[in-house]
Design a protein around this motif. Structure first.
Motif, PDB file in Angstrom:
ATOM      1  N   ARG A 155       0.860  -1.194   0.000  1.00  0.00           N
ATOM      2  CA  ARG A 155       0.000   0.000   0.000  1.00  0.00           C
ATOM      3  C   ARG A 155       0.888   1.233   0.000  1.00  0.00           C
ATOM      4  O   ARG A 155       2.019   1.201   0.475  1.00  0.00           O
ATOM      5  CB  ARG A 155      -0.882   0.021   1.250  1.00  0.00           C
ATOM      6  CG  ARG A 155      -1.838  -1.124   1.411  1.00  0.00           C
ATOM      7  CD  ARG A 155      -3.147  -0.941   0.732  1.00  0.00           C
ATOM      8  NE  ARG A 155      -3.541   0.453   0.659  1.00  0.00           N
ATOM      9  CZ  ARG A 155      -4.776   0.886   0.689  1.00  0.00           C
ATOM     10  NH1 ARG A 155      -5.747   0.039   0.822  1.00  0.00           N
ATOM     11  NH2 ARG A 155      -5.065   2.155   0.577  1.00  0.00           N
ATOM     12  N   LEU A 156       0.332   2.311  -0.478  1.00  0.00           N
ATOM     13  CA  LEU A 156       1.033   3.581  -0.461  1.00  0.00           C
ATOM     14  C   LEU A 156       1.188   4.043   0.984  1.00  0.00           C
ATOM     15  O   LEU A 156       0.221   4.062   1.746  1.00  0.00           O
ATOM     16  CB  LEU A 156       0.224   4.609  -1.266  1.00  0.00           C
ATOM     17  CG  LEU A 156       0.820   5.995  -1.418  1.00  0.00           C
ATOM     18  CD1 LEU A 156       2.118   5.934  -2.210  1.00  0.00           C
ATOM     19  CD2 LEU A 156      -0.173   6.909  -2.116  1.00  0.00           C
ATOM     20  N   GLN A 212       0.413  -1.211  -8.372  1.00  0.00           N
ATOM     21  CA  GLN A 212      -0.750  -0.859  -7.555  1.00  0.00           C
ATOM     22  C   GLN A 212      -0.458   0.344  -6.661  1.00  0.00           C
ATOM     23  O   GLN A 212      -1.314   1.206  -6.477  1.00  0.00           O
ATOM     24  CB  GLN A 212      -1.193  -2.047  -6.707  1.00  0.00           C
ATOM     25  CG  GLN A 212      -1.786  -3.159  -7.549  1.00  0.00           C
ATOM     26  CD  GLN A 212      -2.085  -4.390  -6.720  1.00  0.00           C
ATOM     27  OE1 GLN A 212      -1.362  -4.708  -5.783  1.00  0.00           O
ATOM     28  NE2 GLN A 212      -3.154  -5.080  -7.074  1.00  0.00           N
ATOM     29  N   VAL A 213       0.730   0.427  -6.120  1.00  0.00           N
ATOM     30  CA  VAL A 213       1.111   1.561  -5.279  1.00  0.00           C
ATOM     31  C   VAL A 213       1.183   2.828  -6.127  1.00  0.00           C
ATOM     32  O   VAL A 213       0.694   3.890  -5.722  1.00  0.00           O
ATOM     33  CB  VAL A 213       2.456   1.288  -4.566  1.00  0.00           C
ATOM     34  CG1 VAL A 213       2.949   2.524  -3.825  1.00  0.00           C
ATOM     35  CG2 VAL A 213       2.334   0.103  -3.622  1.00  0.00           C
ATOM     36  N   GLU A 238      -0.412   3.445  -8.941  1.00  0.00           N
ATOM     37  CA  GLU A 238      -1.767   3.845  -9.336  1.00  0.00           C
ATOM     38  C   GLU A 238      -2.512   4.490  -8.179  1.00  0.00           C
ATOM     39  O   GLU A 238      -3.244   5.471  -8.375  1.00  0.00           O
ATOM     40  CB  GLU A 238      -2.530   2.643  -9.882  1.00  0.00           C
ATOM     41  CG  GLU A 238      -2.034   2.218 -11.250  1.00  0.00           C
ATOM     42  CD  GLU A 238      -2.752   1.002 -11.803  1.00  0.00           C
ATOM     43  OE1 GLU A 238      -3.739   0.532 -11.199  1.00  0.00           O
ATOM     44  OE2 GLU A 238      -2.303   0.509 -12.859  1.00  0.00           O
ATOM     45  N   GLU A 239      -2.321   3.985  -6.966  1.00  0.00           N
ATOM     46  CA  GLU A 239      -2.950   4.596  -5.792  1.00  0.00           C
ATOM     47  C   GLU A 239      -2.440   6.030  -5.616  1.00  0.00           C
ATOM     48  O   GLU A 239      -3.222   6.949  -5.349  1.00  0.00           O
ATOM     49  CB  GLU A 239      -2.648   3.765  -4.539  1.00  0.00           C
ATOM     50  CG  GLU A 239      -3.334   4.275  -3.292  1.00  0.00           C
ATOM     51  CD  GLU A 239      -3.033   3.439  -2.063  1.00  0.00           C
ATOM     52  OE1 GLU A 239      -3.482   3.850  -0.977  1.00  0.00           O
ATOM     53  OE2 GLU A 239      -2.360   2.395  -2.157  1.00  0.00           O
ATOM     54  N   ALA A 240      -1.149   6.233  -5.792  1.00  0.00           N
ATOM     55  CA  ALA A 240      -0.570   7.568  -5.677  1.00  0.00           C
ATOM     56  C   ALA A 240      -1.138   8.502  -6.741  1.00  0.00           C
ATOM     57  O   ALA A 240      -1.463   9.664  -6.456  1.00  0.00           O
ATOM     58  CB  ALA A 240       0.953   7.497  -5.788  1.00  0.00           C
ATOM     59  N   ILE A 285      -4.064   8.282  -8.258  1.00  0.00           N
ATOM     60  CA  ILE A 285      -5.465   8.564  -7.923  1.00  0.00           C
ATOM     61  C   ILE A 285      -5.551   9.630  -6.843  1.00  0.00           C
ATOM     62  O   ILE A 285      -6.312  10.594  -6.954  1.00  0.00           O
ATOM     63  CB  ILE A 285      -6.193   7.272  -7.508  1.00  0.00           C
ATOM     64  CG1 ILE A 285      -6.383   6.380  -8.728  1.00  0.00           C
ATOM     65  CG2 ILE A 285      -7.524   7.573  -6.829  1.00  0.00           C
ATOM     66  CD1 ILE A 285      -6.799   4.951  -8.403  1.00  0.00           C
ATOM     67  N   LEU A 286      -4.748   9.474  -5.790  1.00  0.00           N
ATOM     68  CA  LEU A 286      -4.774  10.455  -4.700  1.00  0.00           C
ATOM     69  C   LEU A 286      -4.287  11.828  -5.157  1.00  0.00           C
ATOM     70  O   LEU A 286      -4.865  12.849  -4.796  1.00  0.00           O
ATOM     71  CB  LEU A 286      -3.928   9.974  -3.526  1.00  0.00           C
ATOM     72  CG  LEU A 286      -4.494   8.802  -2.741  1.00  0.00           C
ATOM     73  CD1 LEU A 286      -3.481   8.302  -1.732  1.00  0.00           C
ATOM     74  CD2 LEU A 286      -5.785   9.206  -2.049  1.00  0.00           C
TER      75      LEU A 286
END
Length: 68
Positions: free
Chosen positions: A3-4, A51-52, A54-56, A58-59
């Motif tokens: 996770r980020l 995945q990390v 892409e999460e970054a 998005i945020l």
């Protein structure tokens, strides 16, 4: 699944900020944009986990929209 990391994780945030601002000092806007792009790519490569990253993204995009 990694996770980020959103909690403060800098060993010396003031030193990093100083180094970042020094890298941009007396640079043109185009040069600063190239520095930022290169820094993003270097750090994304270091993270490596899609995945990390892409999460970054998005945020970051969400926070940019909220700042409007």
């Amino acid at each position: 699944m990694p996770r980020l990391e959103l909690n403060p994780n800098f060993t010396d945030p003031d030193a990093f900020y100083a180094a970042l601002t020094d890298a941009h000092r007396e640079r043109s806007e185009d040069e600063s944009e190239r520095i930022n792009a290169r820094l993003i790519l270097l750090l994304a490569n270091h993270i490596g986990e899609q995945q990390v990253l892409e999460e970054a993204l998005i945020l970051a995009a969400r926070d940019a929209e909220e700042a409007r």
